[in-house]
Design an enzyme around this catalytic site. Sequence first.
Site, mmCIF file in Angstrom:
data_model
loop_
_atom_site.group_PDB
_atom_site.id
_atom_site.type_symbol
_atom_site.label_atom_id
_atom_site.label_comp_id
_atom_site.label_asym_id
_atom_site.label_seq_id
_atom_site.Cartn_x
_atom_site.Cartn_y
_atom_site.Cartn_z
ATOM 1 N N ASP A 12 1.687 -3.441 3.542
ATOM 2 C CA ASP A 12 2.333 -2.345 2.821
ATOM 3 C C ASP A 12 2.809 -2.894 1.483
ATOM 4 O OD1 ASP A 12 3.437 0.145 2.269
ATOM 5 O OD2 ASP A 12 5.214 -0.139 3.519
ATOM 6 N N TYR B 224 5.281 3.323 0.852
ATOM 7 C CA TYR B 224 4.496 4.212 1.722
ATOM 8 C C TYR B 224 2.992 3.996 1.542
ATOM 9 C CZ TYR B 224 9.090 6.468 1.521
ATOM 10 O OH TYR B 224 10.437 6.721 1.530
ATOM 11 N N HIS B 225 2.600 2.715 1.591
ATOM 12 C CA HIS B 225 1.187 2.361 1.450
ATOM 13 C C HIS B 225 0.699 1.514 2.628
ATOM 14 C CE1 HIS B 225 1.909 2.581 -3.211
ATOM 15 N NE2 HIS B 225 1.909 3.767 -2.635
ATOM 16 N N PRO B 226 0.900 1.941 3.866
ATOM 17 C CA PRO B 226 0.449 1.128 5.001
ATOM 18 C C PRO B 226 -1.074 1.091 5.074
ATOM 19 C CG PRO B 226 1.187 3.271 5.772
ATOM 20 C CD PRO B 226 1.540 3.202 4.316
#
Length: 551
Positions: free
Chosen positions: A293, A467-469
């Site tokens: 992330d 919020y970049h998993p």
Amino acid sequence: MIAEYIIVGAGSAGCAMAYRLAEAGKRVLVIEHGGTDMGPLIQMPAALSYPMNMPMYDWGFRTQPEPHLGGRRLATPRGKVVGGSSSINGMVYVRGHAGDYDHWQESGANGWGYSDVLPYFKRMENWHAGGQGGDPDWRGDTGPLHVSRGPRNNPLHKAFVDAGREAGYPVTEDYNGHQQEGFGPMDMTVWKGRRWSAANAYLKPALKRENCDIIKAFARRVVIEDGRAVGVEVERGGKVEILRAAREVILAASSINSPKLLMLSGIGPAAHLAEHGIDVVADRPGVGQNLQDHLELYLQMAASQPITLYKYWNLLGKALIGAQWLFTKTGLGASNQFETAGFIRSDAGVSYPDIQYHFLPIAVRYDGQVAAEGHGFQAHVGPMRSPSRGAITLASADPKDAPNILFNYMSTEQDWSDFRKCIRLTREIFAQDAFEPFVKHEIQPGDAVQSDDELNSFIAEHVESAYHPCGSCKMGAADDPTSVVDPECKVIGVEGLRVADSSIFPRITNGNLNGPSIMTGEKASDHILGKNLPSSNAVPWVNETWETAQR
């Protein structure tokens, strides 16, 4: 209709695949647990902070207590709605850097180098910023995904770019073109004042065809018979049933739910599956691993002039903006307000940018909480290539139970060093002459926070997910035991099953992940159809002067 292909998840990649497969005449069924995306809180770009905090649109995932952040449990929003996370995200459009995809290729994702993926980025785009700078030879103008720019009317946007230049960094007119590095305008997936999600771009046109359909259902597991995926077990209307696919099942359920579904279906680390009484179909130890992330901080400055968006941060201001947008699709409501960006290197010798900026002319959190001091502005800043890795694991064999999510954030000394550099370099930028007319003082971290220990305490308390998993079903060579899918997105060890979403990223890309996720759906659809676009010969820009500079 008997589907040839079942796609689980109507998110960024799933919508793109549904469009391309239906376009090719294939019979496609999309399974989506979430509901409609037609509410104004989704469609109005400036309302972005609302849907990602609403249970009706968001799965509501939270991490396990993160051991290196004092046991904090961070939010991990994922879209539970048609369009997936593209319907609740910040609408920022970033392709990533050429070096990201060349690294994918080098790590075993053969055919996913920059020259291979660039044609898919161009195919998917309908770019409307050609008159504002940038090179249209690098951009697409006929694709379904509208990409535009905000007006950048607030003088703080110009100040941010000018300050970056004064601090010694390049300026770029198009970070999605041949030069990512530098400060300049930011692209957004907004068109004619509306969020242009993957649902608007891809799924809704696909559903107009007779050979594409969508059902609202909860996917429980993939049905596998004799080593081949033949359908999906779903629950809808209180009943459990099996939907069969004549050709393939494709998981595009997110970097959280795709590995969960694989494990519930018997594909994953054998010992972990056995703990939950799940029969092993394929022992793939990489399922759920390699989780990554981006983290970020907000560096907030109090403004010396009342020129920020704070003047509208009241009931009347919001009502007026909402009314203007509702009736005309114009005004402040028609932009995500992330209109200026920056990509820089943390040090001389770093091969390509490893820090990203989003600039915002108000001091506010993603949850909508504003700074107590009123007028202010902020830079969202964070490192792009953290070495920390986490995992998705099952909490139980019950499909209704959310999985355990542990990113293992900030688990290396490099993470802490990189974030301290982010803060100090951002302070240098805000200290440039371009900001002198606008800066009153620093809100956070605050002038008293200076030493490494003080900065570390601030980071541990305030760092948040961007919020970049991604990365939890890694793509790579079939003989690599850590790989989950091969370069054609096929699940290794199971026939008729693919995964195509951000979970297959070998390593996280530079910037926001919606663009790369849609590109993944575009390229995966061609693999399914047995074709490929010709590779590009484009060569990205490298600033040799900065690469060897000393700061």
